[in-house]
Design an enzyme around this catalytic site. Structure first.
Site, PDB file in Angstrom:
ATOM      1  N   LYS A 173      -9.769 -23.660  -5.978  1.00  0.00           N
ATOM      2  CA  LYS A 173      -9.740 -24.668  -4.914  1.00  0.00           C
ATOM      3  C   LYS A 173      -8.321 -24.780  -4.349  1.00  0.00           C
ATOM      4  O   LYS A 173      -7.378 -24.205  -4.886  1.00  0.00           O
ATOM      5  CB  LYS A 173     -10.204 -26.020  -5.452  1.00  0.00           C
ATOM      6  CG  LYS A 173      -9.314 -26.627  -6.515  1.00  0.00           C
ATOM      7  CD  LYS A 173      -9.862 -27.957  -6.985  1.00  0.00           C
ATOM      8  CE  LYS A 173      -8.929 -28.582  -8.035  1.00  0.00           C
ATOM      9  NZ  LYS A 173      -9.382 -29.921  -8.445  1.00  0.00           N
TER      10      LYS A 173
ATOM     11  N   TYR B 230      20.064 -33.108  10.417  1.00  0.00           N
ATOM     12  CA  TYR B 230      19.690 -34.430  10.909  1.00  0.00           C
ATOM     13  C   TYR B 230      20.260 -35.543  10.030  1.00  0.00           C
ATOM     14  O   TYR B 230      20.295 -35.429   8.803  1.00  0.00           O
ATOM     15  CB  TYR B 230      18.167 -34.585  10.923  1.00  0.00           C
ATOM     16  CG  TYR B 230      17.451 -33.769  11.976  1.00  0.00           C
ATOM     17  CD1 TYR B 230      17.751 -33.918  13.322  1.00  0.00           C
ATOM     18  CD2 TYR B 230      16.462 -32.862  11.615  1.00  0.00           C
ATOM     19  CE1 TYR B 230      17.078 -33.176  14.288  1.00  0.00           C
ATOM     20  CE2 TYR B 230      15.780 -32.113  12.564  1.00  0.00           C
ATOM     21  CZ  TYR B 230      16.099 -32.280  13.907  1.00  0.00           C
ATOM     22  OH  TYR B 230      15.435 -31.539  14.848  1.00  0.00           O
TER      23      TYR B 230
END
Length: 372
Positions: free
Chosen positions: A32, A265
């Protein structure tokens, strides 16, 4: 390719063989979440050649389809909840599925009748995780009244809640005894019994039953530090798990910065001296967590280079002042080894306060997976 994930086939086959021996039965291979970030199609493409895999487990019908497209020989169990509008395709397609409630069973029976098929089901016993599943009394009543004309019972199973992040197995043993009490009442030995995850398979042979659901450790990682410590305590040596995945990029630019220059940033890092940095075209969109900003390292020419400034959506920056001769196009390793150094998913998890499962599962599915 500016960035790619390498999948090491021999390592996966090695790990699957280890767990086949430990469990004493073929593995139910959990693929999964895009095979825990490794690439579902690529991983199943390798596993289909392994005699150690007996079946696959996924979360959703979409994943089951993808597995079937690569390996049509082995059963596929959908462990997660399936929406009502997908039930008919699931039943008609011959996929195996969980029964978490009486209502869900009614949906499966109606779909089997409409499609003239048999619903292949595994009843999930709620033993203490409190997710999907039937409490023991309701499960016993459901199994006693099961209409076998449209429903074929393939398995009875449960899932541990506290077997990885602890060295105290008391809660897990209570869960196991609840599960065994249901098996005794319904004659469970006639069906596939499965309870064992990676940690349980490693630590408690009494949980193996007929197959072991192996997820994280098939990909070469221990479920937790506690699991690893307990295994080492109980055994004379390590198991020899081999990480299946490595993650690589390249140097996009080299920059020379003066003392006091800000990087990225928010100006979260300023240089203390004249500094050389590289720009790497990988960011949080790719799965390199923003919490790794100013906290992690990458490998350049086999040397660890600290990440400086905030991780951006598509880029990160690293300090290479101590590494001579770096040029554009040189390889950068984000997960994996180079020379004597290594960075793995456990290290990234520690640096950003999570677990190796999340680090791996969140790798962007669009990153190229290259099988080696």
């Amino acid at each position: 390719m500016k960035s790619h994930v390498a999948i090491h086939a021999a390592s996966l086959l090695h790990n699957l063989k280890l767990f086949r021996r430990l469990a004493g039965a073929p593995v139910m291979f959990v693929v999964k979440a895009n095979a825990y970030g490794h690439g579902l199609r690529e991983i199943v493409g390798i596993a289909r050649g392994s005699p150690d895999v007996g079946s696959y487990a996924v979360d959703a019908l979409e994943e089951a389809r993808a597995v079937r497209a690569v390996d049509a020989r082995r059963p596929v169990l959908v462990l997660g909840w399936t929406d009502r509008d997908e039930i008919e395709e699931l039943v008609a397609g011959g996929f195996e599925t969980v029964v978490p409630s009486e209502e869900h069973l009614r949906w499966l029976q109606a779909a089997a009748l409409k499609t003239r098929s048999r619903a292949l089901v595994h009843v999930k016993i709620e033993t203490g995780t409190n997710r999907l599943g039937l409490d023991p009394e309701r499960a016993v009543a459901l199994l006693a009244a099961l209409d076998r004309s449209r429903v074929e019972l393939r398995g009875i199973y449960s899932h541990f809640a506290n077997i990885e992040d602890t060295t105290d197995p008391a809660y897990a043993r209570r869960q196991l005894e609840l599960y065994r009490s249901v098996l005794r009442r319904v004659g469970g030995s006639r069906f596939c019994r499965h309870f064992s995850c990676s940690a349980a398979t490693l630590l408690f042979p009494e949980t193996h039953f007929d197959t072991a659901r192996i997820g994280i450790s098939a990909y070469g990682y221990w479920p937790s530090k506690q699991t690893h410590a307990l295994f080492l305590e109980k055994n004379k040596g390590d198991l020899g798990l081999r990480p299946v995945l490595s993650w690589h990029s390249k140097v996009a630019q080299v920059k020379h910065l003066d003392k006091g220059a800000a990087i990225g940033y928010g100006l979260t890092y300023k240089t203390f001296t004249r500094t050389r940095i590289i720009i790497v075209p990988v960011g949080y969109y790719d799965g390199y967590d923003r919490k790794l900003s100013n906290a992690s390292q990458v490998l350049v020419k086999g040397v660890k280079a600290p990440v400086r400034g905030r991780v951006c959506m598509n880029m990160l920056m690293a300090d290479i002042s101590h590494i001579p001769g770096i040029k554009v196009g040189d390889p950068v390793t984000l997960i994996g080894g180079r020379g004597s150094e290594r960075i793995d998913a456990d290290m990234l998890a520690d640096w950003c306060g999570t677990i190796n499962y999340e680090v791996l599962a969140r790798l962007n599915p669009l990153l190229p997976r290259v099988v080696t």
